[in-house]
Design a protein around this motif. Structure first.
Motif, PDB file in Angstrom:
ATOM      1  N   TYR A 151       4.789  -6.658 -10.246  1.00  0.00           N
ATOM      2  CA  TYR A 151       4.457  -6.469 -11.652  1.00  0.00           C
ATOM      3  C   TYR A 151       5.371  -7.320 -12.521  1.00  0.00           C
ATOM      4  O   TYR A 151       6.406  -7.817 -12.075  1.00  0.00           O
ATOM      5  CB  TYR A 151       4.566  -4.991 -12.050  1.00  0.00           C
ATOM      6  CG  TYR A 151       5.968  -4.427 -12.103  1.00  0.00           C
ATOM      7  CD1 TYR A 151       6.702  -4.421 -13.284  1.00  0.00           C
ATOM      8  CD2 TYR A 151       6.566  -3.888 -10.964  1.00  0.00           C
ATOM      9  CE1 TYR A 151       7.980  -3.899 -13.339  1.00  0.00           C
ATOM     10  CE2 TYR A 151       7.846  -3.358 -11.007  1.00  0.00           C
ATOM     11  CZ  TYR A 151       8.551  -3.366 -12.196  1.00  0.00           C
ATOM     12  OH  TYR A 151       9.820  -2.847 -12.248  1.00  0.00           O
ATOM     13  N   THR A 152       4.949  -7.491 -13.760  1.00  0.00           N
ATOM     14  CA  THR A 152       5.728  -8.271 -14.710  1.00  0.00           C
ATOM     15  C   THR A 152       5.894  -7.472 -15.993  1.00  0.00           C
ATOM     16  O   THR A 152       5.048  -6.645 -16.343  1.00  0.00           O
ATOM     17  CB  THR A 152       5.037  -9.620 -15.007  1.00  0.00           C
ATOM     18  OG1 THR A 152       5.862 -10.404 -15.862  1.00  0.00           O
ATOM     19  CG2 THR A 152       3.682  -9.421 -15.644  1.00  0.00           C
ATOM     20  N   GLY A 153       6.992  -7.702 -16.692  1.00  0.00           N
ATOM     21  CA  GLY A 153       7.251  -6.947 -17.911  1.00  0.00           C
ATOM     22  C   GLY A 153       7.761  -5.548 -17.610  1.00  0.00           C
ATOM     23  O   GLY A 153       8.228  -5.259 -16.508  1.00  0.00           O
ATOM     24  N   ASP A 154       7.650  -4.678 -18.603  1.00  0.00           N
ATOM     25  CA  ASP A 154       8.141  -3.313 -18.463  1.00  0.00           C
ATOM     26  C   ASP A 154       7.051  -2.382 -17.946  1.00  0.00           C
ATOM     27  O   ASP A 154       5.858  -2.627 -18.127  1.00  0.00           O
ATOM     28  CB  ASP A 154       8.637  -2.782 -19.818  1.00  0.00           C
ATOM     29  CG  ASP A 154       9.839  -3.557 -20.333  1.00  0.00           C
ATOM     30  OD1 ASP A 154      10.639  -4.026 -19.496  1.00  0.00           O
ATOM     31  OD2 ASP A 154       9.963  -3.699 -21.567  1.00  0.00           O
ATOM     32  N   ILE A 155       7.484  -1.302 -17.300  1.00  0.00           N
ATOM     33  CA  ILE A 155       6.574  -0.231 -16.918  1.00  0.00           C
ATOM     34  C   ILE A 155       6.480   0.744 -18.086  1.00  0.00           C
ATOM     35  O   ILE A 155       7.496   1.236 -18.581  1.00  0.00           O
ATOM     36  CB  ILE A 155       7.063   0.505 -15.658  1.00  0.00           C
ATOM     37  CG1 ILE A 155       7.126  -0.461 -14.477  1.00  0.00           C
ATOM     38  CG2 ILE A 155       6.147   1.679 -15.334  1.00  0.00           C
ATOM     39  CD1 ILE A 155       7.760   0.133 -13.228  1.00  0.00           C
ATOM     40  N   GLU A 156       5.272   0.990 -18.544  1.00  0.00           N
ATOM     41  CA  GLU A 156       5.044   1.935 -19.639  1.00  0.00           C
ATOM     42  C   GLU A 156       4.840   3.328 -19.041  1.00  0.00           C
ATOM     43  O   GLU A 156       3.798   3.625 -18.464  1.00  0.00           O
ATOM     44  CB  GLU A 156       3.811   1.530 -20.441  1.00  0.00           C
ATOM     45  CG  GLU A 156       3.466   2.488 -21.565  1.00  0.00           C
ATOM     46  CD  GLU A 156       2.162   2.130 -22.241  1.00  0.00           C
ATOM     47  OE1 GLU A 156       2.190   1.716 -23.408  1.00  0.00           O
ATOM     48  OE2 GLU A 156       1.098   2.263 -21.588  1.00  0.00           O
ATOM     49  N   TYR A 157       5.855   4.177 -19.160  1.00  0.00           N
ATOM     50  CA  TYR A 157       5.763   5.539 -18.640  1.00  0.00           C
ATOM     51  C   TYR A 157       5.201   6.467 -19.704  1.00  0.00           C
ATOM     52  O   TYR A 157       5.616   6.435 -20.873  1.00  0.00           O
ATOM     53  CB  TYR A 157       7.128   6.048 -18.184  1.00  0.00           C
ATOM     54  CG  TYR A 157       7.569   5.481 -16.850  1.00  0.00           C
ATOM     55  CD1 TYR A 157       7.010   5.945 -15.663  1.00  0.00           C
ATOM     56  CD2 TYR A 157       8.528   4.479 -16.785  1.00  0.00           C
ATOM     57  CE1 TYR A 157       7.414   5.441 -14.435  1.00  0.00           C
ATOM     58  CE2 TYR A 157       8.937   3.959 -15.559  1.00  0.00           C
ATOM     59  CZ  TYR A 157       8.375   4.442 -14.391  1.00  0.00           C
ATOM     60  OH  TYR A 157       8.768   3.927 -13.183  1.00  0.00           O
ATOM     61  N   LEU A 201       0.117  -6.553 -13.710  1.00  0.00           N
ATOM     62  CA  LEU A 201       0.254  -7.131 -12.371  1.00  0.00           C
ATOM     63  C   LEU A 201       0.847  -8.528 -12.444  1.00  0.00           C
ATOM     64  O   LEU A 201       0.524  -9.314 -13.338  1.00  0.00           O
ATOM     65  CB  LEU A 201      -1.103  -7.175 -11.667  1.00  0.00           C
ATOM     66  CG  LEU A 201      -1.707  -5.817 -11.291  1.00  0.00           C
ATOM     67  CD1 LEU A 201      -3.165  -5.988 -10.872  1.00  0.00           C
ATOM     68  CD2 LEU A 201      -0.918  -5.152 -10.173  1.00  0.00           C
ATOM     69  N   SER A 202       1.697  -8.850 -11.492  1.00  0.00           N
ATOM     70  CA  SER A 202       2.306 -10.178 -11.431  1.00  0.00           C
ATOM     71  C   SER A 202       1.346 -11.176 -10.805  1.00  0.00           C
ATOM     72  O   SER A 202       0.313 -10.810 -10.221  1.00  0.00           O
ATOM     73  CB  SER A 202       3.591 -10.119 -10.607  1.00  0.00           C
ATOM     74  OG  SER A 202       3.287  -9.864  -9.238  1.00  0.00           O
TER      75      SER A 202
END
Length: 405
Positions: free
Chosen positions: A181-187, A336-337
């Protein structure tokens, strides 16, 4: 005897202590998934699939009391047998005295060779035995560096050369795979107490038009890797498909589904209180029924009073890196990366079976507590049992050596 209604039930744990099999940090494992499909080839076969899929979803989240016997569980079929216990290992981790169902009889289509069992990834609260699921025993015990599971699912729906078995993506226990994945994970915090992995569906758009979704429990959506498509209330899907030129309700075997012209562009997004996540047209187009007519991947679903209104499956989840976090209880999404996207339709080797045995280095112990057992069947403790498992349900996939979905 007991009735086996698989969601976080089929592999159960009671009063278990857990320990990780020694391995390098992080305390987590990355498992390749195996994707199995038996794609219909013509409109008639797709019609039969559509009927079977609709009936299965009605059983999973059905509206009758008999279909709700597991309270809020997923029902892919029925089985009967006994409860037993053993040490269970997976991905380098071990739970001792793991209680699980030993089945004498299963309904048709519940288990397909080489799969011989089911393992659920939802919460203890929706297990009719009140037992702790295998994954939850690990997550709550500190066996993982992080109390979470993460999924990356591949896409082969638009690949006419795909085989019955393909590389299905990956499941990570105890950590997130930063290469996927790319960037931040939005929880996003769960909308309810732990049962399904439930988020509120706050925004649904198609071709730039927002569909009016009520707030509160009517907006609740189960994020379910064990579901293929996206199901929701008829009134909102009618509005959704009204924004797609030429779309119309299906008839006959396609009742509850919608068709639309294949040359029509469909840009759909979903939001659960944060970012709006787009759904690829390759995922929205379930199949092409004729030269000009395609079948949409959003379908009408009437759920029971104890189930959420929306069921969001792989049509959506193939477009994100998804994370299911035990504490604090939440679901996370990330973009997704390029590495992950390159796996869609790629000729990646299919994972082979990795059936483990109880190792001397595993020192976990636990005791079997009282488990409801409606019938005369005894509780007993088999040893050296080799299991091929399927992970199903609110978060689920199939494990047969490798994992399959």
């Amino acid at each position: 005897m007991f009735t086996l209604l698989p969601v976080s039930l089929t592999l159960l744990s009671v009063s278990c202590s857990v320990i990780a099999v020694p391995h390098a940090q992080p305390h987590g494992q990355h498992l390749p998934l195996k994707r199995r499909s038996f794609p219909p080839q013509n409109e008639e076969e797709w019609g039969k699939w559509a009927v079977a899929h609709r009936k299965k979803m009605e059983a999973k989240y059905g509206t009758t009391e008999s279909e709700r016997r597991r309270s809020t569980g997923t029902n892919l079929g029925k089985a009967s047998g006994y409860l037993g216990s053993d040490t269970v290992q997976m991905a380098g981790f071990s739970v001792s005295n793991q209680t699980f169902g030993l089945c004498d009889t299963v309904s048709d289509g519940l288990l397909t060779s080489p799969v011989s069992g089911l393992l659920g990834l939802a919460f203890q609260s929706i297990a009719s035995s009140n037992a702790v699921p295998f994954w939850q025993a690990l997550a709550s015990s500190g066996a993982w560096d992080e109390p979470l599971m993460a999924f990356q699912l591949t896409r082969f729906l638009n690949d006419s050369t795909s085989q019955t078995e393909e590389f299905g993506g990956s499941l990570s226990f105890g950590f997130v795979n930063q290469s996927l994945y790319t960037g931040d994970i939005e929880y996003l915090d769960l909308a309810t107490t732990e049962s399904y992995w439930i988020l509120p569906l706050t925004t649904l758009t198609t071709n730039g038009q927002s569909i009016s979704i009520p707030s509160g429990s009517d907006s609740y959506a189960a994020i379910d890797t064990g579901t293929t498509l996206v199901g929701g209330p008829s009134e909102y899907l009618t509005e959704f498909y009204a924004q797609i030129p030429g779309a119309s309700p299906g008839t006959g075997n396609f009742q509850g589904y919608y068709t639309y012209p294949c040359d029509t562009t469909v840009n759909a997004t979903m939001s659960f209180g944060g970012k709006a996540w787009p759904i690829s047209e390759a995922d929205f187009k379930l199949t092409q029924l004729s030269k000009s007519l395609c079948l949409g991947a959003f379908f009408d679903l009437s759920t029971g009073r104890s189930a959420p209104s929306w069921i969001v499956g792989d049509t959506f989840l193939k477009n994100v890196y998804s994370v299911f976090r035990y504490n604090p209880a939440s679901v996370g999404f990330a973009e997704l990366s390029s590495t992950a996207l390159a796996l869609d339709g790629a000729d990646t080797p299919v994972p082979s079976a990795t059936i483990g045995s109880v190792a001397a280095t595993v020192a976990a112990t636990g005791s079997l507590s009282s488990v409801p057992n409606s019938g005369s069947g005894p509780l007993y403790s088999p040893t050296s049992t080799r299991l091929l498992l399927a992970l199903v349900g609110v978060v689920g996939l199939v494990l047969s050596g490798g994992l399959s979905i």
